[in-house]
Design a protein around this motif. Structure first.
Motif, mmCIF file in Angstrom:
data_model
loop_
_atom_site.group_PDB
_atom_site.id
_atom_site.type_symbol
_atom_site.label_atom_id
_atom_site.label_comp_id
_atom_site.label_asym_id
_atom_site.label_seq_id
_atom_site.Cartn_x
_atom_site.Cartn_y
_atom_site.Cartn_z
ATOM 1 N N ALA A 320 0.833 -1.204 0.000
ATOM 2 C CA ALA A 320 0.000 0.000 0.000
ATOM 3 C C ALA A 320 0.867 1.253 0.000
ATOM 4 O O ALA A 320 0.606 2.211 -0.744
ATOM 5 C CB ALA A 320 -0.925 -0.006 1.213
ATOM 6 N N ARG A 321 1.910 1.258 0.813
ATOM 7 C CA ARG A 321 2.811 2.415 0.874
ATOM 8 C C ARG A 321 3.492 2.634 -0.475
ATOM 9 O O ARG A 321 3.637 3.773 -0.931
ATOM 10 C CB ARG A 321 3.859 2.231 1.968
ATOM 11 N N THR A 322 3.916 1.557 -1.094
ATOM 12 C CA THR A 322 4.574 1.680 -2.399
ATOM 13 C C THR A 322 3.618 2.231 -3.442
ATOM 14 O O THR A 322 3.977 3.120 -4.232
ATOM 15 C CB THR A 322 5.115 0.310 -2.857
ATOM 16 N N GLU A 323 2.387 1.708 -3.448
ATOM 17 C CA GLU A 323 1.390 2.177 -4.416
ATOM 18 C C GLU A 323 1.085 3.658 -4.193
ATOM 19 O O GLU A 323 0.993 4.438 -5.154
ATOM 20 C CB GLU A 323 0.115 1.347 -4.282
ATOM 21 N N ILE A 324 0.937 4.057 -2.940
ATOM 22 C CA ILE A 324 0.674 5.465 -2.626
ATOM 23 C C ILE A 324 1.845 6.337 -3.080
ATOM 24 O O ILE A 324 1.650 7.420 -3.660
ATOM 25 C CB ILE A 324 0.430 5.644 -1.115
#
Length: 489
Positions: A320-324
């Motif tokens: 999720a952090r990477t996608e954000i």
């Protein structure tokens, strides 16, 4: 209170350029390209496009396999791939004058051969995917000792004698590759992605509710292991897997099968398989083609904030952090304020996923930087977003942050627990959150049942189950009952 979740976790793929380089290095495609460049006007093929037998020794010699007893077979395999991927084009044979059915055709260079060196990464990967499709078909083809036994008096092939269902075979192998894909991405899977062949075979045979496999099931696992051993040997040269075959000394004389290992045996002798980065890409492409939801990190980078927050609802934290980060990076530093405003607007809502969207909105804003402050301050009076806005500002030591009204404090508490319940996070952490929130506010349960939030009753029921203090637990259940009654009214 979990909503429907995607069947597969998101995969972090290598770049298309990296994947294309891997594809070009796949041993089988390398051999196919070499034979395509070797072929000329004198190259002769049979009616099915295969190299005629007289050409195989020269083809094997060109591949450096002239001294290998299996050189002709490897050359034939590589030639078939060259045909299937359009590296060479087969010209239909003309009928021979004697009418003996031995007509031969010729070949010309295929358009795709040039694309291997001058095409884009997408071009290379498209060719490789065609090759994967062909190799997958080879891996699921029937095995037989004497093809002549299958030929009837009229010259037709008795397919019933093969005891082979092509759709069933393909479905089995795709199921295996899907399980391997899931194990590779699972947080509970092996650290290096390498899976023992017995475990993979068992995942296709042993029922989920079976505690101790029966002898009959163990025999089926053995059969599946040997079936997979043959199939992974075929698949490895196209670059989809790294495979360590079954140790042949384990094979029994009767059925040429290896029994599943005992607990104290070296499991690596029974076969070990690992999807390569190229394999992850290839299996995902096949699943997408079949209509399976198989998300990849980066898919949402060019989408709107609503698609981002909905899409990462059940992503693991790191993904999720990477996608954000990719999503914010695509908007640049100058677009941070507008991106923050878009995220906050997408976080609103009373649907079941809304609490998790707000949680991920808060995580996204944490990565946005100080440029997001004007957009955050703009929602301080919003009943749904004002609480998280104050948390964001307080964490950055911002000045002039207004104190939240009591109703907002309780609403944020319910929303936060609702999000954690939906995320199915660590139980100890959730219990700590529950107890911390109720302990911080005197008379929490006397007021919490009045909170105008769709999940109030469910949250209070969960707090009753999780709170270690019996008195607090009873108070939470009583508050949940009041909340239910209030909702009915």
């Amino acid at each position: 209170m979990s909503a429907e979740r995607p069947s597969l976790p998101p995969v972090r793929l290598h770049t298309e350029a990296e994947l294309a380089r891997d594809a070009l290095a796949a041993p089988l495609l390398v051999r196919a390209a070499r034979l395509a460049r070797w072929a000329g006007p004198e190259t002769r093929v049979g009616a099915g496009g295969e190299l005629v037998e007289a050409q195989l020794p020269a083809a094997a010699q060109h591949l450096g396999l002239g001294d290998d007893e299996d050189g002709a077979a490897y050359a034939s395999e590589a030639w078939r791939l060259a045909v299937d991927t359009g590296l060479v084009d087969v010209e239909d044979p003309e009928e021979d004058e004697g009418g003996n059915g031995e007509a031969e055709g010729t070949v010309t260079v295929g358009e795709n051969l040039a694309l291997l060196t001058s095409g884009s990464p997408q071009d290379v990967l498209a060719i490789w995917l065609d090759g994967l499709e062909a190799v997958h078909a080879d891996a699921t083809a029937p095995a037989f000792d004497d093809f002549a036994d299958l030929i009837g008096e009229d010259g037709s092939v008795d397919f019933d004698a093969l005891d082979w269902d092509p759709d069933e075979e393909a479905e089995f192998l795709d199921g295996v590759l899907g399980n391997l894909y899931l194990l590779t991405l699972s947080e509970a899977g092996p650290a290096d992605g390498t899976v023992p062949l017995p475990a993979l075979a068992a995942s296709m045979v042993v029922p989920d509710d079976m505690d101790e496999p029966t002898d009959d099931v163990l025999e089926q696992v053995s059969e599946a292991m040997m079936r997979l051993d043959d199939q992974f040997r075929v698949l490895e040269p196209i670059g989809i897997v790294e495979y360590r075959p079954v140790d042949e000394t384990l094979l029994t004389e009767e059925g040429e099968e290896a029994t599943p290992p005992a607990d104290d045996e070296d499991v690596t002798r029974y076969g070990m398989v690992k999807l390569t980065p190229l394999g992850l890409y290839g299996v995902r492409e096949r699943m997408l083609e079949a209509g399976v939801d198989a998300p990849a990190v980066g898919d949402l980078a060019d989408k709107g904030a609503d698609a981002l927050l909905d899409g990462i609802v059940y992503y693991p934290e790191e993904a999720a952090r990477t996608e954000i980060g990719l999503w914010l990076g695509g908007r640049g530093a100058d677009g941070t304020e507008s991106a923050a405003a878009e995220l906050l607007d997408a976080a609103r809502g009373d649907d079941r996923r809304a609490p998790l969207r707000r949680l991920h909105c808060q995580q996204a804003l944490a990565l946005a930087g100080p440029e997001a402050e004007p957009a955050v301050r703009a929602v301080l009076g919003d009943p749904q977003l004002g609480g998280l806005a104050r948390v964001w500002l307080a964490e950055r030591g911002a000045a002039d942050v207004p104190a939240p009204p009591e109703t907002m404090i309780f609403w944020l508490a319910v929303d936060t627990i609702a999000a954690q319940l939906d995320a199915d996070g660590d139980l100890d952490e959730l219990q700590g959150l529950v107890e911390g929130l109720s302990d911080q506010h005197s008379g929490f349960f006397d007021e919490a049942w009045r909170v105008d939030h769709p999940a109030t009753a469910e949250v209070l029921e969960a707090m009753g189950r999780l709170h270690s203090d019996r008195g607090a637990s009873k108070a939470a259940r009583k508050a949940a009952y009041k909340a239910r009654s209030r909702q009915k009214d």
